[in-house]
Write a protein that holds these residues in place. Structure first.
Motif, PDB file in Angstrom:
ATOM      1  N   UNK A  65       0.829  -1.205   0.000  1.00  0.00           N
ATOM      2  CA  UNK A  65       0.000   0.000   0.000  1.00  0.00           C
ATOM      3  C   UNK A  65       0.864   1.256   0.000  1.00  0.00           C
ATOM      4  N   UNK A  66       1.989   1.191   0.702  1.00  0.00           N
ATOM      5  CA  UNK A  66       2.879   2.354   0.790  1.00  0.00           C
ATOM      6  C   UNK A  66       3.601   2.600  -0.528  1.00  0.00           C
ATOM      7  N   UNK A  67       4.005   1.540  -1.168  1.00  0.00           N
ATOM      8  CA  UNK A  67       4.813   1.673  -2.385  1.00  0.00           C
ATOM      9  C   UNK A  67       3.983   2.012  -3.613  1.00  0.00           C
ATOM     10  N   UNK A  68       2.753   1.509  -3.657  1.00  0.00           N
ATOM     11  CA  UNK A  68       1.912   1.750  -4.819  1.00  0.00           C
ATOM     12  C   UNK A  68       0.606   2.385  -4.368  1.00  0.00           C
ATOM     13  N   UNK A  69       0.486   3.690  -4.571  1.00  0.00           N
ATOM     14  CA  UNK A  69      -0.672   4.422  -4.064  1.00  0.00           C
ATOM     15  C   UNK A  69      -1.971   4.052  -4.768  1.00  0.00           C
ATOM     16  N   UNK A  70      -1.876   3.562  -5.979  1.00  0.00           N
ATOM     17  CA  UNK A  70      -3.092   3.217  -6.704  1.00  0.00           C
ATOM     18  C   UNK A  70      -3.437   1.747  -6.682  1.00  0.00           C
ATOM     19  N   UNK A  71      -2.707   0.950  -5.911  1.00  0.00           N
ATOM     20  CA  UNK A  71      -2.925  -0.487  -5.910  1.00  0.00           C
ATOM     21  C   UNK A  71      -4.277  -0.830  -5.285  1.00  0.00           C
ATOM     22  N   UNK A  72      -4.929  -1.869  -5.852  1.00  0.00           N
ATOM     23  CA  UNK A  72      -6.182  -2.389  -5.286  1.00  0.00           C
ATOM     24  C   UNK A  72      -5.927  -3.830  -4.839  1.00  0.00           C
ATOM     25  N   UNK A  73      -6.393  -4.167  -3.659  1.00  0.00           N
ATOM     26  CA  UNK A  73      -6.097  -5.467  -3.065  1.00  0.00           C
ATOM     27  C   UNK A  73      -7.237  -6.445  -3.354  1.00  0.00           C
ATOM     28  N   UNK A  74      -6.902  -7.509  -4.052  1.00  0.00           N
ATOM     29  CA  UNK A  74      -7.919  -8.469  -4.478  1.00  0.00           C
ATOM     30  C   UNK A  74      -8.131  -9.615  -3.490  1.00  0.00           C
ATOM     31  N   UNK A  75      -7.167  -9.879  -2.618  1.00  0.00           N
ATOM     32  CA  UNK A  75      -7.271 -11.020  -1.700  1.00  0.00           C
ATOM     33  C   UNK A  75      -6.875 -10.586  -0.303  1.00  0.00           C
ATOM     34  N   UNK A  76      -7.883 -10.316   0.527  1.00  0.00           N
ATOM     35  CA  UNK A  76      -7.633  -9.849   1.893  1.00  0.00           C
ATOM     36  C   UNK A  76      -8.279 -10.728   2.959  1.00  0.00           C
ATOM     37  N   UNK A  77      -9.326 -11.451   2.584  1.00  0.00           N
ATOM     38  CA  UNK A  77     -10.091 -12.172   3.603  1.00  0.00           C
ATOM     39  C   UNK A  77      -9.242 -13.193   4.347  1.00  0.00           C
ATOM     40  N   UNK A  78      -8.226 -13.780   3.674  1.00  0.00           N
ATOM     41  CA  UNK A  78      -7.426 -14.804   4.350  1.00  0.00           C
ATOM     42  C   UNK A  78      -6.592 -14.210   5.494  1.00  0.00           C
ATOM     43  N   UNK A  79      -6.513 -12.888   5.562  1.00  0.00           N
ATOM     44  CA  UNK A  79      -5.837 -12.262   6.707  1.00  0.00           C
ATOM     45  C   UNK A  79      -6.697 -12.321   7.974  1.00  0.00           C
ATOM     46  N   UNK A  80      -7.996 -12.608   7.800  1.00  0.00           N
ATOM     47  CA  UNK A  80      -8.871 -12.785   8.967  1.00  0.00           C
ATOM     48  C   UNK A  80      -8.653 -14.198   9.484  1.00  0.00           C
ATOM     49  N   UNK A  81      -7.636 -14.353  10.294  1.00  0.00           N
ATOM     50  CA  UNK A  81      -7.256 -15.658  10.832  1.00  0.00           C
ATOM     51  C   UNK A  81      -7.834 -15.842  12.232  1.00  0.00           C
ATOM     52  N   UNK A  82      -7.709 -17.054  12.742  1.00  0.00           N
ATOM     53  CA  UNK A  82      -8.151 -17.314  14.116  1.00  0.00           C
ATOM     54  C   UNK A  82      -7.336 -16.478  15.094  1.00  0.00           C
ATOM     55  N   UNK A  83      -6.036 -16.364  14.842  1.00  0.00           N
ATOM     56  CA  UNK A  83      -5.192 -15.545  15.713  1.00  0.00           C
ATOM     57  C   UNK A  83      -5.641 -14.082  15.716  1.00  0.00           C
ATOM     58  N   UNK A  84      -5.997 -13.545  14.543  1.00  0.00           N
ATOM     59  CA  UNK A  84      -6.459 -12.156  14.483  1.00  0.00           C
ATOM     60  C   UNK A  84      -7.804 -12.002  15.183  1.00  0.00           C
ATOM     61  N   UNK A  85      -8.671 -12.997  15.051  1.00  0.00           N
ATOM     62  CA  UNK A  85      -9.960 -12.950  15.754  1.00  0.00           C
ATOM     63  C   UNK A  85      -9.747 -12.971  17.268  1.00  0.00           C
TER      64      UNK A  85
END
Length: 447
Positions: A65-85
């Motif tokens: 996100x820092x390096x590319x200001x126009x980037x769009x993230x297509x895969x984020x849901x897998x970051x919702x892990x049990x540890x994060x919950x």
């Protein structure tokens, strides 16, 4: 990490989109943020890593996100892990009121691992369902009541997890003069920036602007369109839509609408910041660079903003343009809480010459700000004192609580008073506010 052009994405076009980080070197020193490098240009998509611990994965998101200001993230849901919950569960208040399911923080903590495993499975299978929030009201300083939404604990856990992921992206985008509801920033940071900005710059006029009913006025369609500038993962967007559309239970019926981010929801603050990032922050930053010839400072905390100007004609022009900008995004400035006043080192002299009396004051983040002089040097300083009506309201609440505790042991009541006073002093003990603090402590002692 692989990157590819997301040519099929329905990219939202918002006025002044490229002003996101264009020439931020012109931002005032008090905003405390270094200039980022580059602009993403065409929207691209990033597929984030699927393995590794949560913190390292989110660090990869931050870097992208820092390096590319126009980037769009297509895969984020897998970051919702049990540890994060689990981390999100422990981040919640232990004593918060339960939602419509009646489940408290302690009750949910029983057999926590199994519950979080089940929750994680439902999120990733798409079977997670948000529940309507309970409506509650708290009194405001002006006598009105602020609506709050009390969510079920499980919804708050998922919202907190999504906030953590979104912050990894948007903290790279948000501009330095935005202080509200951001990690590592707080009200005192905004107050310090305001104080330093007025002292260091040639500020002669102050615009105190307040957006009328902002949290209730945010259009759901704009929230999603703004999120789509950075978020291309439809599963994350669907979660946000669930929380916006699920509704509020009041008087036994569910109320739903097409606007508003429920106050009290864990997700609402970052949605508010994203909304105002595109509607106000980028626009006002560009206005300062392209239209202001004199000094101009900007401080925003949530939906409250203070803007300082060197020249009156630029202040009035900004206010007129801001009203139009708000209308374009289905918002409006509060007519009674938005004021343009003469304020600064020359205000007292100029108002005296015009027979207008003492300089006007403005309120911001619990303090009344006023023009005064240093007792020792006689130079201009910004005076700050606790807003009187807030102290009166707090004293009334203290009186009620002391009555409720009148049969408790003295040592127990004394411990409560000590905690309450420490909390008050931790916030209001700023330079120059001694008279208000002593008055408040004396009143508490008398009661």
């Amino acid at each position: 990490m692989s990157m590819h052009a997301d040519e099929d994405s329905d990219e939202v076009v918002v006025p002044a989109k490229r002003s996101n980080k264009e020439d931020l070197s012109s931002a005032e020193i008090v905003e405390g943020r270094a200039s980022p490098k580059g602009n993403g240009g065409q929207a691209t998509a990033v597929r984030t890593p699927s393995r590794g611990i949560a913190s390292s994965r989110l660090e990869a998101v931050r870097q992208a996100a820092r390096q590319r200001r126009g980037v769009r993230f297509t895969a984020l849901l897998h970051h919702i892990t049990i540890d994060l919950l689990k981390q999100s569960y422990h981040a919640l208040r232990r004593d918060a009121a339960p939602g419509i399911d009646g489940v408290t923080w302690l009750a949910y903590g029983e057999n926590l691992e199994a519950k979080l495993n089940d929750l994680h499975e439902r999120i990733h299978k798409g079977s997670y369902r948000a529940r309507p929030a309970k409506r509650s009201y708290i009194p405001k300083a002006d006598g009105s009541k602020r609506p709050l939404s009390i969510w079920c604990l499980e919804d708050k856990i998922v919202q907190q997890a999504v906030v953590t992921v979104l912050e990894a992206i948007y903290e790279q985008d948000f501009i330095g003069f935005s202080y509200g509801f951001r990690p590592g920033r707080g009200q005192h940071d905004a107050l310090d920036a305001l104080h330093a900005g007025i002292h260091r710059r040639q500020v002669n006029w102050v615009l105190d602007a307040d957006i009328r009913g902002f949290f209730d006025a945010m259009a759901h369609s704009w929230i999603i369109r703004f999120l789509e500038h950075r978020i291309a993962d439809k599963r994350i967007l669907r979660l946000v839509v669930k929380w916006l559309k699920v509704g509020i239970v009041e008087d036994g019926r569910v109320i739903r609408g097409e606007r508003g981010a429920p106050q009290g929801a864990v997700i609402s603050p970052i949605l508010a910041n994203v909304y105002l990032h595109y509607v106000y922050d980028l626009w006002s930053h560009r206005w300062r660079r392209t239209k202001a010839s004199g000094d101009m400072i900007i401080i925003r905390y949530a939906d409250d903003t203070i803007v300082g100007f060197q020249h009156e004609h630029e202040a009035t022009a900004f206010l007129d343009d801001l009203k139009e900008r708000m209308r374009a995004f289905e918002l409006a400035l509060h007519p009674d809480k938005t004021r343009l006043i003469r304020f600064g080192r020359h205000a007292a002299k100029q108002r005296t010459e015009r027979g207008e009396g003492k300089p006007e004051t403005f309120d911001f983040l619990g303090f009344t700000h006023f023009c005064t002089r240093s007792r020792k040097w006689g130079s201009f300083v910004i005076g700050r004192k606790t807003i009187k009506k807030r102290m009166v309201r707090q004293l009334q609440a203290i009186k009620m609580e002391l009555r409720r505790r009148m049969h408790d042991p003295i040592i127990k009541t004394g411990a409560w008073v000590e905690r309450m006073l420490k909390g008050h002093l931790n916030y209001y003990a700023v330079s120059g506010n001694d008279p208000s603090l002593w008055w408040f402590v004396a009143e508490v002692r008398w009661r």
